[in-house]
Each structure stands twice: as structure tokens, then as C-alpha cells.
Scaffold this active site. Structure first.
Site, PDB file in Angstrom:
ATOM      1  N   GLY A   1     -38.988   5.667 -11.439  1.00  0.00           N
ATOM      2  CA  GLY A   1     -39.736   6.795 -10.911  1.00  0.00           C
ATOM      3  C   GLY A   1     -39.048   7.346  -9.682  1.00  0.00           C
TER       4      GLY A   1
ATOM      5  N   CYS B   1     -35.696  -0.305 -12.303  1.00  0.00           N
ATOM      6  CA  CYS B   1     -35.463   0.518 -11.116  1.00  0.00           C
ATOM      7  C   CYS B   1     -36.694   0.503 -10.207  1.00  0.00           C
ATOM      8  CB  CYS B   1     -35.047   1.928 -11.523  1.00  0.00           C
ATOM      9  SG  CYS B   1     -34.302   2.879 -10.180  1.00  0.00           S
TER      10      CYS B   1
ATOM     11  N   SER C   1     -44.023  24.577 -42.419  1.00  0.00           N
ATOM     12  CA  SER C   1     -43.213  25.533 -41.679  1.00  0.00           C
ATOM     13  C   SER C   1     -41.783  25.583 -42.188  1.00  0.00           C
ATOM     14  CB  SER C   1     -43.183  25.139 -40.201  1.00  0.00           C
ATOM     15  OG  SER C   1     -42.508  23.899 -40.037  1.00  0.00           O
ATOM     16  N   GLY C   2     -41.398  24.609 -42.993  1.00  0.00           N
ATOM     17  CA  GLY C   2     -40.004  24.478 -43.395  1.00  0.00           C
ATOM     18  C   GLY C   2     -39.286  23.423 -42.585  1.00  0.00           C
ATOM     19  N   GLY C   3     -39.924  22.934 -41.503  1.00  0.00           N
ATOM     20  CA  GLY C   3     -39.335  21.903 -40.661  1.00  0.00           C
ATOM     21  C   GLY C   3     -39.630  20.503 -41.170  1.00  0.00           C
ATOM     22  N   VAL C   4     -38.924  19.524 -40.603  1.00  0.00           N
ATOM     23  CA  VAL C   4     -39.056  18.146 -41.074  1.00  0.00           C
ATOM     24  C   VAL C   4     -40.417  17.551 -40.705  1.00  0.00           C
ATOM     25  CG1 VAL C   4     -37.955  17.148 -39.019  1.00  0.00           C
ATOM     26  CG2 VAL C   4     -37.919  15.890 -41.175  1.00  0.00           C
ATOM     27  N   ASP C   5     -41.003  17.949 -39.562  1.00  0.00           N
ATOM     28  CA  ASP C   5     -42.275  17.363 -39.136  1.00  0.00           C
ATOM     29  C   ASP C   5     -43.400  17.683 -40.114  1.00  0.00           C
ATOM     30  OD1 ASP C   5     -40.797  16.650 -36.909  1.00  0.00           O
ATOM     31  OD2 ASP C   5     -41.545  18.290 -35.677  1.00  0.00           O
ATOM     32  N   SER C   6     -43.550  18.961 -40.446  1.00  0.00           N
ATOM     33  CA  SER C   6     -44.625  19.330 -41.374  1.00  0.00           C
ATOM     34  C   SER C   6     -44.331  18.824 -42.781  1.00  0.00           C
ATOM     35  CB  SER C   6     -44.835  20.850 -41.384  1.00  0.00           C
ATOM     36  OG  SER C   6     -43.691  21.526 -41.860  1.00  0.00           O
TER      37      SER C   6
END
Length: 517
Positions: A58, A85, A226-231
Site C-alpha cells: 500500500g 511490503c 456482444s461478440g466478446g469472450v465474457d458474454s
């Protein structure tokens, strides 16, 4: 809430810029972990039933007023603790040691000497290179601790109390500049916390599918692709769990990559036998942003129109009980509850379903809410999604509309789609797509003079953007071989009508951003 593994490590966050890297390194060791705020109570920790705690670094000093410190009761839970740290300095301060400024601050690569055999450094060399970033350090050991390692400027660079399983390192084992750091973290996980390396893609899929089945039962699930990997992974997991109770909608707003809607539909039909509903709303969206040049206004118009289109299509399909979306763990971390008096950050919603009307009355299913992007890609491969889908580039919700600087027209969309497709094609052919975090083309709102076939031209340039990153928070420009850049440039100029110049963006983040708008 979906099920999570019973074996867990908690990363206690004290404001470190590297806290997500710590969590990712633990996950790389095939052990599940979560990040929690430093003000977590002992009772809340017990509910998690963790095998151990990691105190993050931090920016603070333990000596300043209102320095972030954990509840004292965390040290009395009988759990192993690794302080990194600032986290090591917390252990030193709270357990009776002394913290002070080092004679010379250490930032960057530093030579570390291991002073004696110990559980943290087991199997490692006696001389190592680590990454330091500190001005304070433990000057006197707390009772029961011994020195494990030192550097030229830091007498106590690592310490430990084997009886209580409390350990500290002044350096950062989670960053790539400490190349052996993952081995030290694994020693803490396996040898100290007695964890088993069982956090795997296959186990995650089983946990998620069982969790979705248990929640949904006979209900219906709606998913926006959406065409993305997540969806895509979210939809695949939901399909495995509930089959025909799932309906997926892809709203094609006209700002997707070249032939992307067709590719996504074909992928889901080929790999999962799913019929994807594709809504062609290209003309509708284009008319809504006609003449608009300001990027934030573009985003809002496209986002609001998406909601309207999605809502219209959903109502045609009847009553749904659940909405599946691809929220990732970094989104959850950013929206975590804050201490009283601090400002909470807004939840970052999935870019294709954020802001849906409240009267749509869905329960959310977010099977990826505990995953990082790289883990999602591993899950995608385990599910059988093809590489072009698993390693699909991060893509903004408004799509190419915000990679076209200025007004968006059909002509300019066609130009950018073709140039972007060539760039992606050559990167994939060169097998660089796994090394580069993100790569895409931008169409500026300027024209420049060129010469083609002995004739003067006055056409658009294309900007190529490619970056390397761990998490997208910071990034550096990718060192693509010059020969490949030359090939890409030649193809774009020769194959895309309206382009007569190609430039490469070599700006890092900061000071720049990944996207241009």
C-alpha cells in the site's frame, strides 16, 4: 450467488496498485482467492473459512495519522499470514517490532540474499533478483521472528515466525520483475497454508453449471451476447446448465468488426447447437448518431438505444426470470463497499446490458464474477470455444463508433472494418495474439496527401494501436516486428479504398489511454 470453492485465500487490500496481481498469482497456483478490504472484521473473515491471509502492499506509512491498519483480531485467528511490503510493515508494527525509514529508498530491481533455509524460500537460489518499492522497512524484528533475507539497503527484507505461521517480504513477489515470485507464493500456499492446487478450469465449470442449475430450476434465462469472450463464456455455461431454457440475443448495431455477427452466430451453432437471435438494427443506430462527433454523446446514444432494442426483442420472447451477464472480478473489486465516509465507486456493468430498465424484473446470473480475464480465456478453451473466440480482443460496447474519430458514416465504418480485419488477420497469422493484450485500428477525422499510380490522393490515414498489459490498468505499446508492420501497412493501403497512409501509435498508458475516444 454461485458456489465458490471451500478452499480459499483472502488477499487483504491496503490500497496496493498490485493487489489484483497478488490475487492472480494465487490463482496461477491453482488456489482460489478473493480480495477483501482492510477493515474486514474477524467475524467476516471466519465466514469465508480461509486457509490463510495475504496482507497486500500500500502507499501509506504505518506511522502516519489514520494509516490503514487491519483489525487486531485478524492476528488472533490462528491463520497463516503473508505480509507483502506495507503488509510486512503492518505485521512488524502490530506485533512489537519497529518500523523506520531505510538509509536509501529502494525502487526497482534489487539483489536479494537469502540468509538461512526457510519455508518461504525453499527450492530457491541463495542470490535472487527482486522488485522493491519502499521507503520504510522493519528496523527491529517483533518477538518470535527471525530474518530470512536481506538486501544492501534493507537489513530485514524478509522475516518469519514459524510457530505462528506469520511471514513477511519487503519486496513484491507478485510482479513480473520478481520472476521467481510465484514460487515463493506457492511455498506459502502449499507448505504453509496446506492448500491443494485444485482451482482449475474444469472444476470451475462444474461449480458454475451446478450453481446455475440450482438457482434457475425451471425458470427462463436471457443472455445478451456482444461478440466478446465474457458474454460468450457466460452463455456457454448457462446453456450447459439449462439448455433450451436459455435464449441469447445479439444486437447488431452496425459497429461490430467485419462479419462479426455472422461469426458469433455460426460459432454458437457449431459448438453448442444453440440458435442465436441476431437483431439487425444497423440503420436504426446509424440514424441515431448521424452528425454526432463528441465521443461521450456517441456512447450515451448507442447505450440507450441498445437498451430499447434489447427490451423490445426480450418482450417478443415472453417472460424471463433471469438475466445472465459477463461481469468479471475486477468489476466487483472496483464496486466493493467502502468505509463510512468514503465515496463508493459505481458498479461497472457489462457493456451490453448496463442500465436495463428496473421494470424488466430479472435476477442476475453472473458466473464469471470471481474470474479475471485470463481465467475466462482458459475457461473458454476448456468449454471448447475456438481460439478466435477464446482470444477475442476486448471490445468497447459502442464498438467501432468510438474508434471512428468524428462523425460515423456507413462509408467510414466500411473503411475501418476492412483495415481492422487486415490488422487482426496478420497478428493472428504471426501468432502474436496471445502476447498482445489488445490490438485494433482507429480512423481519425483527417485526410492527408498521398500518391498512388502517379496520381495525387487525398484520403484517410489509419492508426494502428497494439499494447501489452497485465490487466489493462497500465500498458506499454507492443513491439511488433518492423517487417510485420510493413506487411500490414502495404495490405491496408493496397486493399482498403480510402486509405493512403498507416501510422503506429507508440504511446504507453499513462499518459495515453488504450482507446482513442
Amino acid at each position: 450467488m454461485l458456489k465458490t470453492p471451500t478452499q480459499k485465500i483472502l488477499v487483504v487490500d491496503f490500497g496496493a496498485q498490485y493487489n489484483q496481481l497478488i490475487a492472480r498469482k494465487v490463482r496461477e497456483g491453482s488456489v482460489y482467492c478473493e480480495i477483501v478490504p482492510y477493515w474486514i472484521t474477524p467475524a467476516e473473515v471466519k465466514k469465508h473459512k480461509p486457509k490463510g491471509l495475504i496482507f497486500s502492499g500500500g502507499p501509506s506509512s504505518v506511522h502516519i495519522k489514520d494509516a490503514p491498519l487491519p483489525h487486531k483480531g485478524l492476528l488472533d485467528l490462528g491463520l497463516p499470514i503473508l505480509g507483502i511490503c506495507y503488509g510486512m510493515q503492518i505485521l512488524g508494527e502490530m506485533l512489537g517490532g519497529k518500523i523506520g525509514a531505510v538509509r536509501k529508498r529502494e525502487f526497482g530491481r534489487t539483489e536479494l540474499t537469502v540468509d538461512k533455509e526457510n519455508v518461504l524460500f525453499e527450492g530457491l537460489l541463495p542470490k535472487l533478483t527482486c522488485w522493491m518499492s519502499h521507503g520504510d522497512s522493519v528496523r527491529e524484528l517483533p518477538p518470535g521472528f527471525e530474518i530470512f533475507a536481506h538486501t544492501y539497503n534493507t537489513k530485514i527484507a524478509s522475516m518469519g515466525d514459524g510457530k505462528r505461521s506469520f511471514y513477511g517480504v519487503q519486496f513484491h513477489p507478485e510482479v513480473v520483475h520478481t520472476p521467481w515470485g510465484i514460487d515463493l507464493i506457492k511455498n506459502f500456499l502449499y507448505r504453509v497454508c496446506k492448500c491443494e492446487p485444485n482451482w482449475t478450469p474444469a472444476n470451475f465449470i462444474n461449480i458454475s453449471v451446478d450453481g446455475i442449475k440450482g438457482r434457475v430450476k425451471r425458470g427462463r434465462v436471457l443472455c445478451a451476447l456482444s461478440g466478446g469472450v465474457d458474454s460468450a463464456v457466460t452463455a456457454a455455461l448457462a446453456h450447459l446448465a439449462v439448455g433450451k431454457q436459455l435464449n441469447c440475443i445479439l444486437v447488431d448495431h452496425g459497429f461490430m468488426r467485419l462479419n462479426e455477427a455472422k461469426q458469433v452466430r455460426q460459432t454458437f451453432k457449431d459448438y453448442f447447437g444453440m440458435e442465436l437471435i441476431v437483431v439487425n438494427a444497423q440503420k436504426r443506430f446509424l440514424s441515431k448518431i448521424k452528425g454526432v462527433t463528441e465521443p461521450e454523446i456517441k456512447r450515451k446514444i448507442i447505450g440507450n438505444e441498445f437498451i430499447h432494442v434489447f427490451e423490445e426483442e426480450a418482450r417478443k420472447l415472453g417472460k424471463f426470470h433471469f438475466l445472465a451477464q459477463g461481469t468479471l472480478y475486477p468489476d466487483i473489486i472496483e464496486s466493493a463497499a467502502t468505509k463510512e465516509g468514503q465515496t463508493a465507486q459505481t458498479i461497472k456493468t457489462h457493456h451490453n446490458v448496463g442500465g436495463l430498465p428496473e421494470d424488466m424484473d430479472f435476477e442476475l446470473i453472473e458466473p464469471l464474477r470471481f474470474l479475471f480475464k485470463d481465467e475466462v480465456r482458459l475457461i473458454a478453451r476448456e468449454l471448447g470455444l475456438p481460439p478466435h473466440m477464446a482470444y477475442r480482443q476486448p471490445f468497447p460496447g459502442p464498438g467501432l463508433a468510438i474508434r471512428i474519430i468524428g462523425e460515423v458514416t456507413k462509408e467510414r465504418i466500411d473503411i475501418l472494418q476492412k483495415a481492422d480485419a487486415i490488422f487482426l488477420d496478420e497478428i493472428y497469422k504471426a501468432n502474436l495474439h496471445k502476447e498482445i493484450w489488445q490490438f485494433f485500428a482507429v480512423l481519425p477525422d483527417i485526410r492527408s496527401v498521398g500518391v498512388m499510380g502517379d496520381q495525387r490522393t487525398y484520403e484517410y490515414p489509419i492508426v494502428l494501436r497494439a499494447v501489452t498489459s497485465e490487466d489493462g490498468m497500465t500498458c506499454d505499446w507492443a513491439r511488433i516486428p518492423q517487417e510485420l508492420l510493413e506487411k500490414i501497412s502495404n495490405r491496408i493501403v493496397n486493399e482498403v479504398k480510402g486509405i493512403n497512409r498507416v501510422v503506429y501509435d507508440i504511446t504507453s498508458k499513462p499518459p495515453g489511454t488504450i482507446e482513442w475516444e
